[in-house]
Scaffold this motif. Structure first.
Motif, PDB file in Angstrom:
ATOM      1  N   VAL A  27       0.869  -1.186   0.000  1.00 13.56           N
ATOM      2  CA  VAL A  27       0.000   0.000   0.000  1.00 13.56           C
ATOM      3  C   VAL A  27       0.908   1.239   0.000  1.00 13.56           C
ATOM      4  CG1 VAL A  27      -1.727   1.282   1.313  1.00 13.56           C
ATOM      5  CG2 VAL A  27      -1.851  -1.218   1.196  1.00 13.56           C
ATOM      6  N   TYR A  28       0.493   2.292  -0.751  1.00 13.23           N
ATOM      7  CA  TYR A  28       1.345   3.465  -0.932  1.00 13.23           C
ATOM      8  C   TYR A  28       0.595   4.728  -0.520  1.00 13.23           C
ATOM      9  CZ  TYR A  28       3.883   0.067  -3.780  1.00 13.23           C
ATOM     10  OH  TYR A  28       4.543  -1.045  -4.219  1.00 13.23           O
ATOM     11  N   ARG A  29       1.385   5.749  -0.077  1.00 16.74           N
ATOM     12  CA  ARG A  29       0.803   7.036   0.294  1.00 16.74           C
ATOM     13  C   ARG A  29       0.309   7.793  -0.935  1.00 16.74           C
ATOM     14  NH1 ARG A  29       2.283   8.818   5.483  1.00 16.74           N
ATOM     15  NH2 ARG A  29       3.817   7.476   6.518  1.00 16.74           N
ATOM     16  N   SER A  30       0.977   7.611  -2.042  1.00 17.19           N
ATOM     17  CA  SER A  30       0.634   8.352  -3.259  1.00 17.19           C
ATOM     18  C   SER A  30      -0.668   7.824  -3.850  1.00 17.19           C
ATOM     19  CB  SER A  30       1.763   8.225  -4.277  1.00 17.19           C
ATOM     20  OG  SER A  30       1.957   6.865  -4.633  1.00 17.19           O
ATOM     21  N   SER A  31      -1.249   8.606  -4.748  1.00 19.25           N
ATOM     22  CA  SER A  31      -2.496   8.213  -5.375  1.00 19.25           C
ATOM     23  C   SER A  31      -2.297   7.168  -6.461  1.00 19.25           C
ATOM     24  CB  SER A  31      -3.190   9.437  -5.982  1.00 19.25           C
ATOM     25  OG  SER A  31      -2.358  10.036  -6.958  1.00 19.25           O
ATOM     26  N   ALA A  32      -1.078   6.911  -6.881  1.00 17.78           N
ATOM     27  CA  ALA A  32      -0.786   5.879  -7.874  1.00 17.78           C
ATOM     28  C   ALA A  32       0.259   4.938  -7.305  1.00 17.78           C
ATOM     29  CB  ALA A  32      -0.269   6.507  -9.160  1.00 17.78           C
ATOM     30  N   PRO A  33       0.061   3.626  -7.477  1.00 18.54           N
ATOM     31  CA  PRO A  33       1.038   2.681  -6.921  1.00 18.54           C
ATOM     32  C   PRO A  33       2.374   2.769  -7.641  1.00 18.54           C
ATOM     33  CG  PRO A  33      -0.580   1.536  -8.285  1.00 18.54           C
ATOM     34  CD  PRO A  33      -1.056   2.955  -8.159  1.00 18.54           C
ATOM     35  N   THR A  34       3.453   2.683  -6.897  1.00 15.37           N
ATOM     36  CA  THR A  34       4.791   2.724  -7.482  1.00 15.37           C
ATOM     37  C   THR A  34       5.382   1.326  -7.693  1.00 15.37           C
ATOM     38  OG1 THR A  34       5.824   2.841  -5.295  1.00 15.37           O
ATOM     39  CG2 THR A  34       5.199   4.931  -6.350  1.00 15.37           C
ATOM     40  N   PHE A  35       4.740   0.301  -7.131  1.00 14.06           N
ATOM     41  CA  PHE A  35       5.168  -1.104  -7.247  1.00 14.06           C
ATOM     42  C   PHE A  35       6.561  -1.324  -6.641  1.00 14.06           C
ATOM     43  CE2 PHE A  35       2.309  -0.240 -10.821  1.00 14.06           C
ATOM     44  CZ  PHE A  35       1.305  -1.168 -10.578  1.00 14.06           C
ATOM     45  N   GLN A  36       6.938  -0.477  -5.699  1.00  8.77           N
ATOM     46  CA  GLN A  36       8.207  -0.633  -4.999  1.00  8.77           C
ATOM     47  C   GLN A  36       7.946  -1.214  -3.609  1.00  8.77           C
ATOM     48  OE1 GLN A  36      10.079   3.203  -4.972  1.00  8.77           O
ATOM     49  NE2 GLN A  36      10.452   3.224  -7.188  1.00  8.77           N
ATOM     50  N   ASN A  37       9.019  -1.801  -3.065  1.00  6.86           N
ATOM     51  CA  ASN A  37       8.967  -2.356  -1.709  1.00  6.86           C
ATOM     52  C   ASN A  37       7.826  -3.377  -1.538  1.00  6.86           C
ATOM     53  OD1 ASN A  37      11.121  -0.614  -0.880  1.00  6.86           O
ATOM     54  ND2 ASN A  37       9.618   1.040  -0.619  1.00  6.86           N
ATOM     55  N   LEU A  38       7.616  -4.174  -2.561  1.00  6.34           N
ATOM     56  CA  LEU A  38       6.579  -5.205  -2.458  1.00  6.34           C
ATOM     57  C   LEU A  38       6.961  -6.232  -1.393  1.00  6.34           C
ATOM     58  CD1 LEU A  38       5.798  -5.895  -6.241  1.00  6.34           C
ATOM     59  CD2 LEU A  38       4.360  -4.670  -4.597  1.00  6.34           C
ATOM     60  N   ARG A  39       5.989  -6.636  -0.616  1.00  7.52           N
ATOM     61  CA  ARG A  39       6.193  -7.677   0.392  1.00  7.52           C
ATOM     62  C   ARG A  39       5.615  -8.993  -0.120  1.00  7.52           C
ATOM     63  NH1 ARG A  39       7.190  -6.349   5.486  1.00  7.52           N
ATOM     64  NH2 ARG A  39       7.928  -8.506   5.478  1.00  7.52           N
ATOM     65  N   PHE A  40       6.311 -10.096   0.209  1.00 10.68           N
ATOM     66  CA  PHE A  40       5.919 -11.410  -0.298  1.00 10.68           C
ATOM     67  C   PHE A  40       5.583 -12.338   0.856  1.00 10.68           C
ATOM     68  CE2 PHE A  40       8.516  -9.524  -3.574  1.00 10.68           C
ATOM     69  CZ  PHE A  40       7.893  -9.890  -4.759  1.00 10.68           C
ATOM     70  N   GLY A  41       4.615 -13.187   0.583  1.00 12.02           N
ATOM     71  CA  GLY A  41       4.256 -14.253   1.516  1.00 12.02           C
ATOM     72  C   GLY A  41       4.060 -15.556   0.741  1.00 12.02           C
ATOM     73  N   PRO A 101       5.436 -14.838   6.117  1.00 10.70           N
ATOM     74  CA  PRO A 101       6.030 -13.739   5.328  1.00 10.70           C
ATOM     75  C   PRO A 101       7.466 -14.062   4.920  1.00 10.70           C
ATOM     76  CG  PRO A 101       5.942 -13.169   7.644  1.00 10.70           C
ATOM     77  CD  PRO A 101       5.223 -14.476   7.519  1.00 10.70           C
ATOM     78  N   ILE A 102       7.803 -13.659   3.720  1.00 10.60           N
ATOM     79  CA  ILE A 102       9.185 -13.797   3.251  1.00 10.60           C
ATOM     80  C   ILE A 102       9.928 -12.505   3.596  1.00 10.60           C
ATOM     81  CG2 ILE A 102      10.651 -14.077   1.211  1.00 10.60           C
ATOM     82  CD1 ILE A 102       8.401 -15.653  -0.066  1.00 10.60           C
ATOM     83  N   GLY A 103      11.062 -12.644   4.268  1.00 15.37           N
ATOM     84  CA  GLY A 103      11.778 -11.471   4.763  1.00 15.37           C
ATOM     85  C   GLY A 103      11.032 -10.836   5.929  1.00 15.37           C
ATOM     86  N   ARG A 104      10.642 -11.682   6.883  1.00 15.68           N
ATOM     87  CA  ARG A 104       9.833 -11.221   8.014  1.00 15.68           C
ATOM     88  C   ARG A 104      10.563 -10.139   8.814  1.00 15.68           C
ATOM     89  NH1 ARG A 104       8.985 -12.432  13.457  1.00 15.68           N
ATOM     90  NH2 ARG A 104      10.830 -13.783  13.435  1.00 15.68           N
ATOM     91  N   LYS A 105       9.805  -9.121   9.232  1.00 12.58           N
ATOM     92  CA  LYS A 105      10.334  -8.025  10.029  1.00 12.58           C
ATOM     93  C   LYS A 105       9.898  -8.177  11.484  1.00 12.58           C
ATOM     94  CE  LYS A 105      10.346  -4.735   6.181  1.00 12.58           C
ATOM     95  NZ  LYS A 105       9.848  -3.423   5.681  1.00 12.58           N
ATOM     96  N   PRO A 106      10.605  -7.485  12.391  1.00 13.27           N
ATOM     97  CA  PRO A 106      10.226  -7.577  13.808  1.00 13.27           C
ATOM     98  C   PRO A 106       8.766  -7.167  14.008  1.00 13.27           C
ATOM     99  CG  PRO A 106      12.363  -6.562  13.595  1.00 13.27           C
ATOM    100  CD  PRO A 106      11.818  -6.682  12.198  1.00 13.27           C
ATOM    101  N   GLY A 107       8.057  -7.946  14.836  1.00 14.24           N
ATOM    102  CA  GLY A 107       6.661  -7.658  15.110  1.00 14.24           C
ATOM    103  C   GLY A 107       5.695  -8.382  14.202  1.00 14.24           C
ATOM    104  N   GLU A 108       6.168  -8.936  13.092  1.00 12.24           N
ATOM    105  CA  GLU A 108       5.290  -9.665  12.191  1.00 12.24           C
ATOM    106  C   GLU A 108       5.202 -11.131  12.617  1.00 12.24           C
ATOM    107  OE1 GLU A 108       5.999  -7.071   8.077  1.00 12.24           O
ATOM    108  OE2 GLU A 108       7.028  -9.006   8.372  1.00 12.24           O
ATOM    109  N   ALA A 109       4.024 -11.694  12.475  1.00  8.47           N
ATOM    110  CA  ALA A 109       3.805 -13.087  12.876  1.00  8.47           C
ATOM    111  C   ALA A 109       4.600 -14.021  11.968  1.00  8.47           C
ATOM    112  CB  ALA A 109       2.319 -13.422  12.798  1.00  8.47           C
ATOM    113  N   ARG A 110       5.096 -15.108  12.586  1.00  9.32           N
ATOM    114  CA  ARG A 110       5.827 -16.088  11.788  1.00  9.32           C
ATOM    115  C   ARG A 110       4.884 -16.872  10.873  1.00  9.32           C
ATOM    116  NH1 ARG A 110      11.026 -17.062  13.535  1.00  9.32           N
ATOM    117  NH2 ARG A 110      11.584 -16.120  15.537  1.00  9.32           N
TER     118      ARG A 110
END
Length: 780
Positions: A725-739, A760-769
């Motif tokens: 999800v992006y702040r801008s009104s158009a998606p930039t397709f960057q920083n996609l997260r994979f599961g 999640p692939i490349g899980r970050k702190p706080g994200e469920a395993r």
């Protein structure tokens, strides 16, 4: 004794003494004399028979005096005859000279002797009287005893005369055998099946006759085991008749099928003997086949009246001269005619009984089929009868034909399906009725008679689901499907979940004014408690739609409507550094179009879908602030094999015309969860506040790829999802997260049950395993 004396004895003497003492000798002498006398007329027999002599001996009649008798030598000489006669004592001679007693005196004397014998028997003791059974004396045994001892203990007469004990006290001891009894439940006869001679027929047919026979065979169905030989013979007899029918179905009408049972030799050895004790000798059920000649079509004769167009029957009759007479082909051709004629304006066409004349000398067959085409017709009016759910006027709304259209059975089938899709009938039928009313062009009108049987109008429904981030969600509803006829349904709905609760009511009018158009009026109140926002929302809306149903899947769909939303929601305020509530009043319109080219609404295996949504909205708080929400979903399905399907999905969304802070949190875009990007919590992707809670954005991009493998009613799915999800009104397709993850499916008649587990692939702190999702239906 002289011969003259013998003749006198044979003709006149009748004393009892003669009957008892001399019957044998006298009979012999009388027969000998008779034989000697008759020998003068005919040739004497080589063997003189011995016959039983009755009490009264008849004397032979002498020959007439004028007959000249030839000289014949006697059978035996007088000396031999005299030697054969027993000597008669003086007492016997005196007995013979005594006058005969009368028959009455003889009977009295016999009765007196019998009475004397009875008295003598009665005076005898029990020990001396032989035992009797039904008045017949039992002879003494070889050792002189009349009663044989059983075992070592003799049985006394008092024991034999004692009364039998009561039946209730009679105790039967089981017989003990020296060898253990064989368990009859385990006794079976093993057999094998052998088919000879079928290869010749297999080579000239398009089907595998061996497989066809094997699928229907009673012998093969028994898995090589039977309880007894009679069962094997019965199966073999049935399979012999089956083989005859199978061959005849492929044109072998002269086939000869013989059956027999071959018994194998007994095996040697201790193990073989033990096996034979359980299964006996091996048995082979043999079917010998002689297919004979295969008959072919020499001529095809269709007896039918002229049609419009003239070649209607010939163009749609798939049989041809020269091809084999195959039952499946013949039946299929007749069914094609029975199906095609009603589609071309002949609702009352009937296919008669076929006749095939076979020539055994040439192998030719002449096929004759009578067809009654009936009257060519056009659609007229609609009538309805039975327990009505709605009237004939609403049936006309569902029909895709109009008065005057040429009759087409496909349109009738379509009407029947539309009636079933309403869900208001326990049974419904649509049939043409002849009217005799001319419609011109040598046709007549038919009335469609719709027979209705209304079903129960009320429905209770419930569903349940679970996912990480959303928690447990229970939903139930009560519906009266025809509260406001025709097809006016009222539904009350309730949601109870760990993060969402709500109630609502929907008034739905199906087929409103035209076929497949639906009007919905909705009112609801919900309470949401998510990490992204907390909200209490009220909504009223109206929606017109042209949607697919589980029975009637449409290629093109659309929907449009309006809604008014009043909601109180909290949001993180970056200026104050805390979350605060705000009240939003939103008026919006919505429009949606879709294209569906898949093969199934609930479980597609091939094709694609495209759906686009546009929602112009505006806030009524303060000055009006318009904006637009846009979203497009595309999904595709490709069958690699019958059991493996590749599926993919892409979603792109954008909000134009307003800053994120001016949007109610519930109207922003979010990603993550079972229907979005699996492996992450619900609404967990995208921008976040300092507390690491999602705050939503103005654009979204998602993608998913699945490999679906199905075996029977079960399935396994491997998947990879991506999104952001992006702040801008158009998606930039960057920083996609994979599961990524794996799922299980259980397929039911209303859709698959889904259980997915992802990480999640490349899980970050706080994200469920690990995240778990349970629901009904495919992910997309």
């Amino acid at each position: 004794m002289k011969k003259s004396e013998i003749s006198r004895e044979c003709s006149g003497r009748r004393s009892s003494r003669i009957r008892r003492s001399l019957i044998g000798a006298t009979s012999f002498l009388c027969l000998a004399w008779a034989g000697a006398a008759s020998a003068q007329q005919v040739e004497p027999p080589k063997v003189v028979p011995t016959v039983a002599v009755s009490e009264t001996i008849a004397a032979p009649s002498p020959p007439p005096p004028d007959v000249q008798m030839p000289e014949v030598e006697p059978i035996i000489s007088d000396e031999e005859f005299e030697k054969a006669i027993p000597s008669i004592s003086a007492e016997d001679d005196a007995e013979l000279d005594r006058p005969l007693e009368s028959i009455a005196d003889f009977e009295k004397r016999q009765a007196a002797e019998a009475a004397k014998d009875v008295e003598t028997t009665a005076d005898a003791t029990v020990e001396t009287r032989p035992p009797q059974v039904d008045g017949v004396s039992i002879p003494a045994l070889a050792d002189g005893d009349t009663v044989e001892a059983i075992g070592d203990a003799p049985i006394s007469d008092s024991e034999l005369a004692a009364p039998l004990p009561p039946l209730e006290s009679f105790n039967v001891e089981p017989v003990q055998f020296a060898e253990a009894e064989v368990d009859k439940d385990n006794v079976s006869i093993a057999y094998t099946v052998k088919v000879n001679g079928l290869e010749a027929a297999d080579e000239s047919t398009d089907v595998d006759l061996a497989d066809l026979f094997g699928d229907l065979s009673a012998l093969y169905g028994g898995d090589g085991k039977a309880d007894n030989a009679a069962m094997i013979r019965a199966r073999l007899s049935a399979d012999g008749e089956l083989m005859q029918r199978v061959l005849a179905s492929e044109g072998y009408y002269d086939a000869v099928v013989d059956t027999r049972i071959d018994r194998g030799e007994r095996e040697e050895g201790q193990e073989a003997q033990e096996r034979q004790a359980r299964q006996r000798r091996s048995i082979t059920a043999v079917i010998d086949v002689k297919p004979g000649k295969r008959y072919t079509l020499a001529d095809i004769i269709i007896n039918a009246a002229p049609t419009i167009p003239p070649t209607l029957i010939a163009d749609n009759f798939p049989l041809a001269v020269g091809e084999p007479i195959v039952a499946q082909r013949v039946q299929g051709a007749e069914a094609a005619i029975a199906l095609k004629l009603p589609q071309e304006g002949y609702p009352f066409a009937k296919v008669g009984q076929r006749d095939i004349l076979l020539d055994g000398a040439t192998g030719d067959g002449v096929y004759t089929l009578p067809v009654d085409i009936g009257k060519r017709s056009r659609f007229g009016g609609i009538e309805t009868t039975g327990d009505l759910a709605f009237d004939a006027d609403h049936v006309e709304v569902l029909a895709r034909f109009k008065r005057g259209d040429l009759y087409d059975s496909r349109m009738v089938d379509d009407l029947r399906q539309a009636l079933v899709a309403t869900g208001l009938f326990s049974s419904v039928a649509a049939e043409p009725q002849a009217t005799g009313e001319s419609a011109g062009d040598d046709t007549e009108y038919v009335t469609m008679l719709v027979t209705q049987q209304a079903g129960p109008p009320r429905t209770l429904a419930a569903s349940a689901g679970y996912s990480t981030g959303e928690g447990i969600r229970l939903e139930g509803s009560w519906t009266h499907r025809n509260l406001f006829p025709p097809e006016g349904a009222l539904t009350f709905r309730g949601v109870l979940g760990t993060q969402e609760q709500g109630i609502g009511a929907t008034l739905r009018r199906s087929n409103w004014g035209r076929r497949d158009r639906t009007l919905e009026l909705v009112t609801e109140v919900t309470r949401s408690n998510y990490d992204a926002f907390n909200a209490i929302t009220g909504r009223i809306g109206a929606r017109f739609s042209y949607d697919s149903t589980p029975i009637w899947q449409k290629k093109f769909t659309y929907a449009y409507g309006a809604e008014l939303i009043a909601t109180r929601e909290d949001d993180y305020d970056f200026t104050t550094g805390e979350r605060s509530y705000d009240f939003y009043t939103i008026l919006g319109l919505s429009g949606q179009v879709g294209m569906d080219r898949t093969d199934s609404l609930l479980n597609p295996t091939k094709g694609f879908r495209i759906t686009s949504l546009i929602q112009p909205e505006g806030s009524l708080a303060g000055r009006f602030s318009p904006y637009a929400r846009l979203r497009t979903d595309v999904s595709g399905y490709y069958p690699v094999t019958d059991s493996i399907v590749l599926a993919g999905r892409v979603r792109v969304g954008s909000i134009l015309g307003a800053a994120r802070e001016r949007l109610a949190p519930s109207r922003r875009f979010y990603a993550g969860g079972g229907g979005s990007v699996r492996g992450f919590g619900y609404q967990d992707l995208g921008p976040k506040d300092p507390n690491n809670d999602p705050i939503g954005g103005r654009s979204v991009a998602e993608a998913a790829f699945e490999t679906r493998y199905r075996f029977g009613n079960f399935g396994v799915v491997g998947f990879v999802d991506a999104g952001q999800v992006y702040r801008s009104s158009a998606p930039t397709f960057q920083n996609l997260r994979f599961g990524a993850g794996i799922g299980a499916r259980y397929y039911t008649n209303f859709g698959p049950m889904r259980f997915d587990i992802a990480t999640p692939i490349g899980r970050k702190p706080g994200e469920a395993r690990v995240s778990v999702y349970v629901s009904i239906g495919q992910a997309f």
